[in-house]
Design a protein around this motif. Structure first.
Motif, PDB file in Angstrom:
ATOM      1  N   TYR A   1      31.347  51.814  40.332  1.00 29.29           N
ATOM      2  CA  TYR A   1      30.543  52.183  41.508  1.00 29.29           C
ATOM      3  C   TYR A   1      31.454  52.761  42.592  1.00 29.29           C
ATOM      4  O   TYR A   1      31.075  53.668  43.324  1.00 29.29           O
ATOM      5  CB  TYR A   1      29.782  50.960  42.017  1.00 29.29           C
ATOM      6  N   TYR A   2      32.656  52.207  42.713  1.00 26.74           N
ATOM      7  CA  TYR A   2      33.697  52.839  43.522  1.00 26.74           C
ATOM      8  C   TYR A   2      35.034  52.622  42.833  1.00 26.74           C
ATOM      9  O   TYR A   2      35.112  51.970  41.791  1.00 26.74           O
ATOM     10  CB  TYR A   2      33.701  52.333  44.977  1.00 26.74           C
ATOM     11  N   ASP A   3      36.103  53.169  43.389  1.00 24.10           N
ATOM     12  CA  ASP A   3      37.441  53.219  42.817  1.00 24.10           C
ATOM     13  C   ASP A   3      37.856  51.920  42.116  1.00 24.10           C
ATOM     14  O   ASP A   3      38.081  50.899  42.756  1.00 24.10           O
ATOM     15  CB  ASP A   3      38.440  53.538  43.933  1.00 24.10           C
ATOM     16  N   VAL A   4      37.958  51.973  40.796  1.00 26.34           N
ATOM     17  CA  VAL A   4      38.324  50.791  40.012  1.00 26.34           C
ATOM     18  C   VAL A   4      39.761  50.372  40.303  1.00 26.34           C
ATOM     19  O   VAL A   4      40.088  49.178  40.256  1.00 26.34           O
ATOM     20  CB  VAL A   4      38.133  51.068  38.501  1.00 26.34           C
ATOM     21  N   GLN A   5      40.625  51.321  40.644  1.00 24.68           N
ATOM     22  CA  GLN A   5      42.020  50.966  40.938  1.00 24.68           C
ATOM     23  C   GLN A   5      42.116  50.037  42.135  1.00 24.68           C
ATOM     24  O   GLN A   5      42.960  49.126  42.174  1.00 24.68           O
ATOM     25  CB  GLN A   5      42.864  52.227  41.181  1.00 24.68           C
ATOM     26  N   LEU A   6      41.259  50.257  43.131  1.00 29.80           N
ATOM     27  CA  LEU A   6      41.237  49.363  44.297  1.00 29.80           C
ATOM     28  C   LEU A   6      40.886  47.943  43.859  1.00 29.80           C
ATOM     29  O   LEU A   6      41.493  46.965  44.318  1.00 29.80           O
ATOM     30  CB  LEU A   6      40.229  49.877  45.331  1.00 29.80           C
ATOM     31  N   LYS A   7      39.933  47.823  42.947  1.00 34.97           N
ATOM     32  CA  LYS A   7      39.555  46.500  42.433  1.00 34.97           C
ATOM     33  C   LYS A   7      40.710  45.871  41.655  1.00 34.97           C
ATOM     34  O   LYS A   7      40.986  44.674  41.794  1.00 34.97           O
ATOM     35  CB  LYS A   7      38.312  46.619  41.542  1.00 34.97           C
ATOM     36  N   ARG A   8      41.389  46.685  40.854  1.00 34.80           N
ATOM     37  CA  ARG A   8      42.519  46.161  40.072  1.00 34.80           C
ATOM     38  C   ARG A   8      43.669  45.728  40.990  1.00 34.80           C
ATOM     39  O   ARG A   8      44.345  44.726  40.716  1.00 34.80           O
ATOM     40  CB  ARG A   8      43.005  47.227  39.080  1.00 34.80           C
ATOM     41  N   ASP A   9      43.878  46.452  42.064  1.00 36.49           N
ATOM     42  CA  ASP A   9      44.938  46.083  43.005  1.00 36.49           C
ATOM     43  C   ASP A   9      44.602  44.781  43.731  1.00 36.49           C
ATOM     44  O   ASP A   9      45.504  43.977  44.023  1.00 36.49           O
ATOM     45  CB  ASP A   9      45.163  47.213  44.012  1.00 36.49           C
ATOM     46  N   ARG A  10      43.323  44.568  44.031  1.00 36.45           N
ATOM     47  CA  ARG A  10      42.924  43.277  44.600  1.00 36.45           C
ATOM     48  C   ARG A  10      43.199  42.159  43.605  1.00 36.45           C
ATOM     49  O   ARG A  10      43.749  41.107  43.954  1.00 36.45           O
ATOM     50  CB  ARG A  10      41.431  43.305  44.950  1.00 36.45           C
ATOM     51  N   LEU A  11      42.786  42.393  42.345  1.00 35.58           N
ATOM     52  CA  LEU A  11      43.005  41.381  41.298  1.00 35.58           C
ATOM     53  C   LEU A  11      44.477  41.048  41.132  1.00 35.58           C
ATOM     54  O   LEU A  11      44.842  39.880  40.931  1.00 35.58           O
ATOM     55  CB  LEU A  11      42.456  41.885  39.959  1.00 35.58           C
ATOM     56  N   GLU A  12      45.320  42.058  41.215  1.00 38.76           N
ATOM     57  CA  GLU A  12      46.759  41.842  41.060  1.00 38.76           C
ATOM     58  C   GLU A  12      47.273  40.849  42.104  1.00 38.76           C
ATOM     59  O   GLU A  12      48.142  40.018  41.823  1.00 38.76           O
ATOM     60  CB  GLU A  12      47.498  43.180  41.185  1.00 38.76           C
ATOM     61  N   GLN A  13      46.713  40.936  43.318  1.00 45.50           N
ATOM     62  CA  GLN A  13      47.088  39.989  44.374  1.00 45.50           C
ATOM     63  C   GLN A  13      46.689  38.558  43.997  1.00 45.50           C
ATOM     64  O   GLN A  13      47.450  37.618  44.176  1.00 45.50           O
ATOM     65  CB  GLN A  13      46.412  40.382  45.694  1.00 45.50           C
ATOM     66  N   LEU A  14      45.480  38.419  43.464  1.00 48.24           N
ATOM     67  CA  LEU A  14      44.972  37.087  43.125  1.00 48.24           C
ATOM     68  C   LEU A  14      45.709  36.478  41.934  1.00 48.24           C
ATOM     69  O   LEU A  14      45.928  35.260  41.877  1.00 48.24           O
ATOM     70  CB  LEU A  14      43.471  37.168  42.824  1.00 48.24           C
ATOM     71  N   GLU A  15      46.092  37.323  40.990  1.00 45.24           N
ATOM     72  CA  GLU A  15      46.700  36.825  39.755  1.00 45.24           C
ATOM     73  C   GLU A  15      48.128  36.330  39.949  1.00 45.24           C
ATOM     74  O   GLU A  15      48.736  35.797  39.020  1.00 45.24           O
ATOM     75  CB  GLU A  15      46.619  37.909  38.671  1.00 45.24           C
ATOM     76  N   LYS A  16      48.633  36.467  41.163  1.00 40.31           N
ATOM     77  CA  LYS A  16      49.932  35.871  41.484  1.00 40.31           C
ATOM     78  C   LYS A  16      49.847  34.352  41.519  1.00 40.31           C
ATOM     79  O   LYS A  16      50.864  33.659  41.446  1.00 40.31           O
ATOM     80  CB  LYS A  16      50.434  36.400  42.831  1.00 40.31           C
ATOM     81  N   SER A  17      48.641  33.829  41.662  1.00 44.67           N
ATOM     82  CA  SER A  17      48.437  32.378  41.702  1.00 44.67           C
ATOM     83  C   SER A  17      48.106  31.838  40.321  1.00 44.67           C
ATOM     84  O   SER A  17      47.251  32.383  39.618  1.00 44.67           O
ATOM     85  CB  SER A  17      47.294  32.032  42.664  1.00 44.67           C
ATOM     86  N   SER A  18      48.754  30.740  39.930  1.00 42.47           N
ATOM     87  CA  SER A  18      48.472  30.101  38.643  1.00 42.47           C
ATOM     88  C   SER A  18      47.127  29.383  38.648  1.00 42.47           C
ATOM     89  O   SER A  18      46.638  28.965  37.604  1.00 42.47           O
ATOM     90  CB  SER A  18      49.586  29.107  38.297  1.00 42.47           C
ATOM     91  N   SER A  19      46.522  29.255  39.830  1.00 37.75           N
ATOM     92  CA  SER A  19      45.221  28.577  39.949  1.00 37.75           C
ATOM     93  C   SER A  19      44.056  29.549  39.822  1.00 37.75           C
ATOM     94  O   SER A  19      42.902  29.163  39.992  1.00 37.75           O
ATOM     95  CB  SER A  19      45.125  27.839  41.290  1.00 37.75           C
ATOM     96  N   PHE A  20      44.359  30.834  39.528  1.00 38.79           N
ATOM     97  CA  PHE A  20      43.321  31.847  39.390  1.00 38.79           C
ATOM     98  C   PHE A  20      43.187  32.259  37.931  1.00 38.79           C
ATOM     99  O   PHE A  20      44.161  32.616  37.273  1.00 38.79           O
ATOM    100  CB  PHE A  20      43.646  33.067  40.245  1.00 38.79           C
TER     101      PHE A  20
END
Length: 339
Positions: A38-57
């Motif tokens: 629906y909008y830029d998938v790369q922006l979504k992937r970059d958000r996810l990359e931030q979250l995946e730094k945590s072992s609790s995610f």
């Protein structure tokens, strides 16, 4: 105490910020998102990359419409609380792609309700929208007003979500909390929203489209305020309203464990004022193209947040000067634009 919380739409604007807040609170977050285009998938992937730094995610790429997949994620992780932020967003897109809203916002939400029911979820919080107020003109908008005249299919699906949630609160005792968000903005925001579109166009020297000839008034609400409201409600389970009466039904509460809340800045701003602050923060003057009100849009929004203040002791309060400034700083950094 820390909780195991499922956040749908975790790669989305609000879902990303909420997940980050929950992780900082030592909660375990099970993120679900279909990463649609629906909008830029790369922006979504970059958000996810931030979250995946945590072992609790933990992340699962799934669509809400996939009943079996959603049920499997619930069965595997057994979340105690679910925050459903996944939806097909956008008022204007609903005019040209209506079926996307039925699939995601109706069928998808049904799958969430059923998964909560069958997996002993203790509390479902879900995104509604200020759009449900539709043709209402009494300001400020209150959850205790009837909202039976939506102006877009998007708004109608959000109203339907509230009705569906009440049914499950009534039939199965599932505590549900619906949140009507008011024009959310801030860093990592959606590219289809006005602030993002305006910033991109102004920096590129292109004209911006100003609908309703700039006479729109919006209760612009900064993302951190939205997230703080949601976070506090993850710590508060809705209770039945013992004073509720079928003779004089209150739309915002129920005899069942069901609540609705507005989360808005409680201070509407005219669109031209919003643009003036943006021009100041960018340091450039916008080329303006004035247009009539678009189909599906409402001329003004204004949130009554008394219930939120009473129940969780919080009222959004970030000024547009601070909020827009933080967005512009993020935008320039993310897109590597020199000042």
């Amino acid at each position: 105490m820390s909780k195991k919380i499922m956040v749908t739409g975790a790669a989305g604007f609000i879902g990303f910020h909420l997940s980050k807040k929950l992780l900082q609170n030592n909660d375990q977050v099970i993120g679900v998102d279909n990463l649609n285009d629906y909008y830029d998938v790369q922006l979504k992937r970059d958000r996810l990359e931030q979250l995946e730094k945590s072992s609790s995610f933990i992340f699962h790429q799934e669509s809400l419409e996939n009943r079996e997949a959603i049920q499997a994620v619930f069965e595997r992780h057994q979340p105690e609380l679910v925050v459903n932020l996944a939806a097909q967003a956008g008022v204007r897109y609903s005019l040209t792609n209506p079926y996307a809203y039925i699939d995601s916002n109706i069928a998808g939400f049904m799958n969430i309700l059923e998964a909560c029911r069958h997996n002993n979820v203790k509390h479902l919080i879900y995104a509604s929208s200020s759009s449900v107020y539709g043709a209402n003109t009494k300001m400020p908008f209150s959850v205790h007003q009837n909202v039976d005249h939506p102006l877009s299919l998007y708004a109608a699906t959000k109203k339907a979500n509230e009705l569906m949630a009440h049914t499950y609160s009534h039939l199965y005792g599932l505590p549900t909390t619906g949140l009507r968000f008011f024009t959310v903005y801030g860093p990592w925001g959606r590219p289809d929203m006005a602030l993002f579109l305006f910033t991109k166009a102004i920096i590129a020297g292109e004209p911006i489209k100003i609908f309703n000839h700039g006479k729109m008034r919006r209760d612009f609400t900064y993302i951190d305020d939205i997230v703080e409201g949601i976070f506090r409600l993850t710590r508060r389970q809705p209770e039945p309203n013992s004073a509720w009466s079928g003779d004089h039904p209150d739309p915002g509460t129920s005899y069942a464990p069901y609540r609705l809340y507005n989360i808005g800045n409680n201070q509407p701003v005219e669109l031209l004022r919003f643009i003036a602050v943006l021009e100041e923060k960018i340091g450039l003057t916008a080329k303006k193209e004035f247009l009539p009100l678009q189909d599906g849009d409402v001329p003004a929004t204004f949130a009554d947040v008394d219930d939120l203040m009473r129940d969780v002791g919080f009222k959004p309060g970030t000024s547009i000067e601070d909020g827009i400034g933080r967005f512009v700083d993020w935008y320039k950094q993310y897109y590597q634009i020199s000042s």
